[in-house]
Design an enzyme around this catalytic site. Structure first.
Site, PDB file in Angstrom:
ATOM      1  N   ARG A 179       0.799  -1.525  -0.160  1.00 46.25           N
ATOM      2  CA  ARG A 179      -0.058   0.130  -0.545  1.00 46.25           C
ATOM      3  C   ARG A 179       0.335   1.036   0.167  1.00 46.25           C
ATOM      4  O   ARG A 179       0.492   2.026   0.771  1.00 46.25           O
ATOM      5  CB  ARG A 179      -0.727  -0.026   0.782  1.00 46.25           C
ATOM      6  CG  ARG A 179      -2.174  -1.162   1.308  1.00 46.25           C
ATOM      7  CD  ARG A 179      -2.875  -1.004  -0.306  1.00 46.25           C
ATOM      8  NE  ARG A 179      -3.591  -2.711  -0.089  1.00 46.25           N
ATOM      9  CZ  ARG A 179      -3.645  -3.499  -0.479  1.00 46.25           C
ATOM     10  NH1 ARG A 179      -2.438  -3.329  -1.389  1.00 46.25           N
ATOM     11  NH2 ARG A 179      -4.281  -4.969  -0.826  1.00 46.25           N
ATOM     12  N   SER A 228     -10.466   1.131   3.274  1.00 40.30           N
ATOM     13  CA  SER A 228     -10.058   0.575   4.071  1.00 40.30           C
ATOM     14  C   SER A 228      -9.242   1.841   4.637  1.00 40.30           C
ATOM     15  O   SER A 228      -8.835   2.382   4.181  1.00 40.30           O
ATOM     16  CB  SER A 228      -9.500  -0.367   3.547  1.00 40.30           C
ATOM     17  OG  SER A 228      -9.834  -1.270   3.459  1.00 40.30           O
ATOM     18  N   GLU A 298      -4.639   3.733   6.259  1.00 39.16           N
ATOM     19  CA  GLU A 298      -4.317   4.053   4.581  1.00 39.16           C
ATOM     20  C   GLU A 298      -4.710   5.170   4.180  1.00 39.16           C
ATOM     21  O   GLU A 298      -3.911   5.398   3.183  1.00 39.16           O
ATOM     22  CB  GLU A 298      -5.199   2.565   4.671  1.00 39.16           C
ATOM     23  CG  GLU A 298      -5.080   1.888   3.055  1.00 39.16           C
ATOM     24  CD  GLU A 298      -5.521   0.360   2.442  1.00 39.16           C
ATOM     25  OE1 GLU A 298      -6.191   0.492   1.322  1.00 39.16           O
ATOM     26  OE2 GLU A 298      -5.166  -0.189   3.854  1.00 39.16           O
TER      27      GLU A 298
END
Length: 310
Positions: A179, A228, A298
Site C-alpha cells: 500500500r 479500508s 491507509e
C-alpha cells in the site's frame, strides 16, 4: 474557513493556461466522505501540456497537492493552503487496449481498467474491478485486492515533476511496497501502462463478478466512506483487531465504525473531518491497548485541522 485568493496572481503569471483555476473551492463534494474545508486554489488542467505549463509557472513557495476522486481521503476541516490539482476524466480518463497492453489515464476509474482489459480478452486486471478509486491513486499507494496489487501488472507510468518536466517511471522506479510507492511524492501521475494476459472472456467475467459480489456483501459500499481505513499488519487483519478491541459500531459525533466491516469508517449524516479522524485515532488507541499492535492509517489525511470532534 477561507484563504486569501491567490488565483488572480497565478492567472497573470500563466496567460496561456487553458484549464480551470478556482479560488477557495469546496473540496468536500469531491471526496467520498463528503467532509472537509476548501482548497485555496483548485486547478483542473485541460491535458498533459496544460498541466506541464501550469507546473512550470507555479511559484516554488506555493504548496501543491494532487487528488483523484477522493475515495481514500480525509480533507481536514480547515482546508488546504496552496494549490490542489485534480485531473478530470475529459483530459486524463482515456483507457484502451493494444495487444496485451492496457493504457489508462490517471483519472480513469480502476474499475474501468478492468472492464477495458476484459473487453480485449485480457486477464490479470480483474482485481481492479473492486477497487474504488482512480489509476493515479492506485499508482501512488500500490492499490490491490484479492491477492494482486498494482505492482503485479504495471509496466510503466508517466508523471510530471514539480517543475513541469515529463518523466516515465518503470515498475522498479516506483519502489512499490504494501500500500505504498516510494516514488517522489511531488510527482503527478498522468497515465500508466499495464500488462494483461490472454484469457477466456467467461473466466475473466466470472472473476470480476466474484470481486463485485464480495465487495457488495462485505463492505458498506452505499455509505459515505473512504474504503479500508487501516493497513493490515503483517500476518493479521485490521478488522479482526478492531473487532476484538470492541470498536464495531463505535461513534464520535457523526462518524461511526461500520457495523458491516469494522475497518471502514462512515459519515452517518453530518460528521466533520475532525469526527472521522478522532474516531480513527480512538480505534488505534483501543487496538494498541488490547493487542499491542499499532495500526497504520491507509486513508490519507490532508489539510489543516481546526475543529475538535464533538
Amino acid at each position: 474557513m477561507s484563504f486569501p485568493d491567490i488565483t488572480p496572481d497565478l492567472k497573470a503569471a500563466m496567460p496561456s493556461l487553458r484549464g480551470r483555476l478556482l479560488g477557495n473551492e469546496p473540496l468536500a463534494p469531491l471526496t467520498w466522505f463528503r467532509v472537509g474545508g476548501p482548497a485555496q486554489a483548485l486547478f483542473t488542467p485541460a491535458d498533459e501540456d496544460d498541466l506541464g505549463y501550469f507546473l512550470s509557472r507555479l511559484p516554488t513557495e506555493v504548496p501543491m497537492l494532487c487528488i483523484g476522486v477522493g475515495s481514500n481521503l480525509i480533507v481536514r476541516d480547515g482546508g488546504l493552503p496552496g494549490v490542489v490539482i485534480r485531473l478530470a476524466p475529459r483530459g486524463f480518463g482515456d483507457t484502451r487496449a493494444d495487444g496485451e497492453i492496457v493504457y489508462a489515464g490517471a483519472a480513469a476509474l480502476d474499475k474501468r481498467v478492468a472492464e477495458t482489459a476484459a473487453a480485449a480478452k485480457l486477464g490479470g486486471l480483474e482485481f481492479y474491478f473492486g477497487i474504488p478509486g482512480t489509476v493515479g491513486g492506485a499508482l501512488r499507494m500500490n492499490a490491490g485486492a484479492n491477492g494482486r496489487e498494482t505492482k503485479d501488472a504495471l509496466i510503466d507510468a508517466t508523471a510530471f515533476d514539480r517543475s513541469g518536466n515529463r518523466r516515465v517511471l518503470g515498475n522498479a522506479d516506483m519502489q512499490f511496497s504494501y500500500r505504498h510507492s516510494g516514488a517522489d511524492p511531488a510527482l503527478i501521475f498522468t497515465s500508466a501502462r499495464f500488462r494483461g494476459t490472454p484469457a477466456s472472456p467467461d473466466a475473466i467475467r466470472a472473476k470480476m463478478n466474484e470481486v463485485q459480489a464480495h465487495r457488495e456483501l462485505a463492505q458498506p459500499v452505499r455509505e459515505k466512506t473512504g474504503g479500508s481505513t487501516f493497513k493490515n499488519p503483517p500476518d493479521n487483519s485490521a478488522w479482526k483487531l478492531i473487532d476484538a478491541a470492541g470498536c464495531r459500531g463505535l461513534r464520535v459525533g457523526g462518524a461511526q465504525v461500520s457495523e458491516m466491516h469494522c475497518n471502514f469508517l462512515i459519515n452517518t449524516s453530518d460528521a466533520t473531518a475532525a469526527d472521522i479522524e478522532t474516531l480513527g485515532e480512538t480505534v488505534r488507541e483501543r487496538v494498541k491497548a488490547q493487542s499491542g499492535i499499532e495500526l497504520q492509517w491507509e486513508i490519507k489525511r490532508i489539510g489543516v485541522a481546526v475543529d475538535a470532534a464533538r
